[in-house]
Design an enzyme around this catalytic site. Structure first.
Site, PDB file in Angstrom:
ATOM      1  N   ASP A 152      23.430  -3.124  33.800  1.00  0.00           N
ATOM      2  CA  ASP A 152      22.480  -3.258  32.694  1.00  0.00           C
ATOM      3  C   ASP A 152      21.588  -4.487  32.940  1.00  0.00           C
ATOM      4  O   ASP A 152      22.097  -5.586  33.210  1.00  0.00           O
ATOM      5  CB  ASP A 152      23.305  -3.444  31.406  1.00  0.00           C
ATOM      6  CG  ASP A 152      22.458  -3.367  30.146  1.00  0.00           C
ATOM      7  OD1 ASP A 152      21.402  -2.708  30.170  1.00  0.00           O
ATOM      8  OD2 ASP A 152      22.882  -3.963  29.128  1.00  0.00           O
ATOM      9  N   GLU A 185      12.094  -0.514  33.786  1.00  0.00           N
ATOM     10  CA  GLU A 185      11.584  -0.720  32.418  1.00  0.00           C
ATOM     11  C   GLU A 185      10.099  -1.079  32.433  1.00  0.00           C
ATOM     12  O   GLU A 185       9.637  -1.870  33.250  1.00  0.00           O
ATOM     13  CB  GLU A 185      12.392  -1.821  31.705  1.00  0.00           C
ATOM     14  CG  GLU A 185      11.902  -2.064  30.280  1.00  0.00           C
ATOM     15  CD  GLU A 185      12.860  -2.903  29.424  1.00  0.00           C
ATOM     16  OE1 GLU A 185      14.089  -2.826  29.643  1.00  0.00           O
ATOM     17  OE2 GLU A 185      12.385  -3.624  28.549  1.00  0.00           O
ATOM     18  N   SER A 244      21.407  -0.407  18.786  1.00  0.00           N
ATOM     19  CA  SER A 244      22.501  -0.523  17.812  1.00  0.00           C
ATOM     20  C   SER A 244      21.946  -0.319  16.406  1.00  0.00           C
ATOM     21  O   SER A 244      20.806  -0.707  16.122  1.00  0.00           O
ATOM     22  CB  SER A 244      23.174  -1.902  17.916  1.00  0.00           C
ATOM     23  OG  SER A 244      24.125  -1.895  18.966  1.00  0.00           O
ATOM     24  N   ASN A 282      21.297   2.860  24.524  1.00  0.00           N
ATOM     25  CA  ASN A 282      22.125   1.684  24.813  1.00  0.00           C
ATOM     26  C   ASN A 282      22.698   1.040  23.554  1.00  0.00           C
ATOM     27  O   ASN A 282      21.937   0.701  22.632  1.00  0.00           O
ATOM     28  CB  ASN A 282      21.263   0.627  25.511  1.00  0.00           C
ATOM     29  CG  ASN A 282      21.010   0.952  26.960  1.00  0.00           C
ATOM     30  OD1 ASN A 282      21.259   2.062  27.411  1.00  0.00           O
ATOM     31  ND2 ASN A 282      20.520  -0.028  27.698  1.00  0.00           N
ATOM     32  N   ILE A 283      23.998   0.825  23.571  1.00  0.00           N
ATOM     33  CA  ILE A 283      24.667   0.233  22.404  1.00  0.00           C
ATOM     34  C   ILE A 283      25.620  -0.869  22.858  1.00  0.00           C
ATOM     35  O   ILE A 283      26.553  -0.613  23.620  1.00  0.00           O
ATOM     36  CB  ILE A 283      25.428   1.319  21.613  1.00  0.00           C
ATOM     37  CG1 ILE A 283      24.424   2.329  21.043  1.00  0.00           C
ATOM     38  CG2 ILE A 283      26.277   0.699  20.498  1.00  0.00           C
ATOM     39  CD1 ILE A 283      25.041   3.582  20.468  1.00  0.00           C
TER      40      ILE A 283
HETATM   41  P1  13P Z   1      21.854  -3.605  21.180  1.00  0.00           P
HETATM   42  O1  13P Z   1      21.812  -5.094  21.128  1.00  0.00           O
HETATM   43  O2  13P Z   1      20.970  -3.001  20.139  1.00  0.00           O
HETATM   44  O3  13P Z   1      23.241  -3.069  21.112  1.00  0.00           O
HETATM   45  O4  13P Z   1      21.229  -3.152  22.593  1.00  0.00           O
HETATM   46  C1  13P Z   1      22.034  -3.125  23.746  1.00  0.00           C
HETATM   47  C2  13P Z   1      21.246  -2.914  24.970  1.00  0.00           C
HETATM   48  O5  13P Z   1      20.094  -2.534  24.981  1.00  0.00           O
HETATM   49  C3  13P Z   1      21.924  -3.159  26.253  1.00  0.00           C
HETATM   50  O6  13P Z   1      21.071  -3.066  27.326  1.00  0.00           O
HETATM   51  O1  G3H Z   2      20.820  -6.060  26.503  1.00  0.00           O
HETATM   52  C1  G3H Z   2      21.740  -6.864  26.627  1.00  0.00           C
HETATM   53  C2  G3H Z   2      23.131  -6.450  26.406  1.00  0.00           C
HETATM   54  O2  G3H Z   2      23.431  -6.426  25.045  1.00  0.00           O
HETATM   55  C3  G3H Z   2      24.048  -7.318  27.195  1.00  0.00           C
HETATM   56  O3  G3H Z   2      24.263  -8.536  26.557  1.00  0.00           O
HETATM   57  O4  G3H Z   2      23.815 -10.124  28.420  1.00  0.00           O
HETATM   58  O5  G3H Z   2      25.125 -10.842  26.398  1.00  0.00           O
HETATM   59  O6  G3H Z   2      26.117  -9.257  28.066  1.00  0.00           O
HETATM   60  P1  G3H Z   2      24.864  -9.777  27.426  1.00  0.00           P
HETATM   61 ZN    ZN Z   3      19.061  -3.646  26.923  1.00  0.00          ZN
END
Ligand code: 13P
Ligand code: G3H
Ligand code: ZN
Length: 311
Positions: free
Chosen positions: A82, A134, A216, A256-257
């Site tokens: 991610d 992206e 989310s 994505n969540i």
């Molecule tokens: P949220 O913060 O809305 O859960 O998004 C997660 C996300 O996009 C991870 O790439």
């Molecule tokens: O988009 C980001 C994701 O929620 C990952 O979050 O970088 O804190 O692991 P993080």
């Molecule tokens: Zn993201």
């Protein structure tokens, strides 16, 4: 079932008008909660790992946890990087067993985004790995990059065809008004997404899988529990689930969540520890927290994504 790429998942999701959940994983309980729910519902699932997750849990631990989940389930699972910040991080994940990577150069100038994405695509495809890229920038925090409100920008549909053709990417994350974290819309305002941009993008890229980050929904029951049991979260507003369900029926194949997992676990742990102040065995409070993740993912798959019985 073996670890798979997202290729087949996305093709079926696009044609079947549903989406695959991409859930962020950081520890064993999260991997278990997500994959147990997906397995019971016969749903394909994407487990995604951020740079921060790799720094927290260690690449090998996360890969081995996902391997354990594959052993314990019978559904297609993809392991995805991610928000890969650069070629080197993507390469490390491709070499280290991931089946999908995201190169996120969305905050760089357009031509630089194309150049770095193309470089990752060439390496990934030579190794049987797929690539998400992206265009456009979301507001909110991801890893240590914070995009201030007002500095985010919607995806420009007139760029997507050129971008996809010149990079060869397999899916594209677009910015239509979602954002990362728990505070997505101003309290008192009506959440809105630019479905017109999504539609225009899919007209220009027919059949191409679109990804929605920052998806989310920030269930109010979690925020209320957190605040009832000693937390102090300000008003937090997420993306309404009916909007996500609508996007899933359109060209969006991956949703994505992450924040909802954090909220579910934190609400459960706060409640448990407040109600059992003498307990100090982590298994006692992580067990209901894992169940809370499982219940939340179950709800997303059935009521938002529509990916149940698609494994
Ligand atoms: P949220 O913060 O809305 O859960 O998004 C997660 C996300 O996009 C991870 O790439
Ligand atoms: O988009 C980001 C994701 O929620 C990952 O979050 O970088 O804190 O692991 P993080
Ligand atoms: Zn993201």
């Amino acid at each position: 079932m073996a670890l798979v790429t997202t290729k087949e998942m996305f093709k079926k999701a696009y044609e079947g008008h549903y989406a695959i959940g991409a859930f962020n994983v950081n520890n064993m309980e999260i991997v278990q909660g997500i994959t147990e729910a997906a397995n019971e519902l016969r749903s394909p699932v994407i487990l995604q790992v951020s740079k921060g997750a790799r720094a927290y849990a260690n690449h090998t631990y996360l890969v081995k946890l996902v391997e354990a989940a594959i052993h314990e389930t019978d559904i297609p699972i993809a392991l995805h990087l991610d928000h890969g910040p650069d070629f080197e991080t993507c390469k490390s994940c491709i070499d280290g067993g991931f089946t999908s990577v995201m190169i996120d150069f969305s905050s760089h100038p357009y031509e630089e985004n194309i150049k770095e994405t193309k470089r990752v695509v060439e390496y990934a495809h030579a190794h049987g790995v797929v690539v998400e890229a992206e265009l456009g920038t979301l507001a909110g925090v991801e890893d240590e990059v914070k995009v201030e409100e007002g500095m985010s920008s919607y995806t420009r549909p007139e760029e997507v065809q050129d971008f996809a053709e010149r990079t060869g990417c397999d899916s594209l994350a677009i910015a239509i008004g979602t954002s990362h974290g728990a505070y997505k819309f101003k309290p008192g305002t009506k959440p809105q997404l630019r479905f017109d941009i999504l539609e225009e993008v899919s007209k220009r890229l027919p059949g191409f899988p679109i990804v929605l980050h920052g998806a989310s929904s920030v269930p109010q029951e979690f925020v209320k529990l957190i605040n009832q049991y000693g937390g102090a979260m300000p008003d937090a507003i997420g993306v309404p689930e009916e909007m996500l369900a609508q996007a899933a029926k359109m060209a969006v194949c991956k949703i994505n969540i992450d924040s909802d997992i954090r909220l579910a676990m934190t609400a459960s742990i706060r409640q448990y520890l407040t109600e059992h102040p003498a307990d100090f065995d982590p298994r006692q409070y992580l067990k209901p927290a894992r169940q809370a993740v499982k219940d939340m993912v179950h709800h997303k798959i059935v009521d938002v994504l529509g990916s149940n019985d698609k494994a």
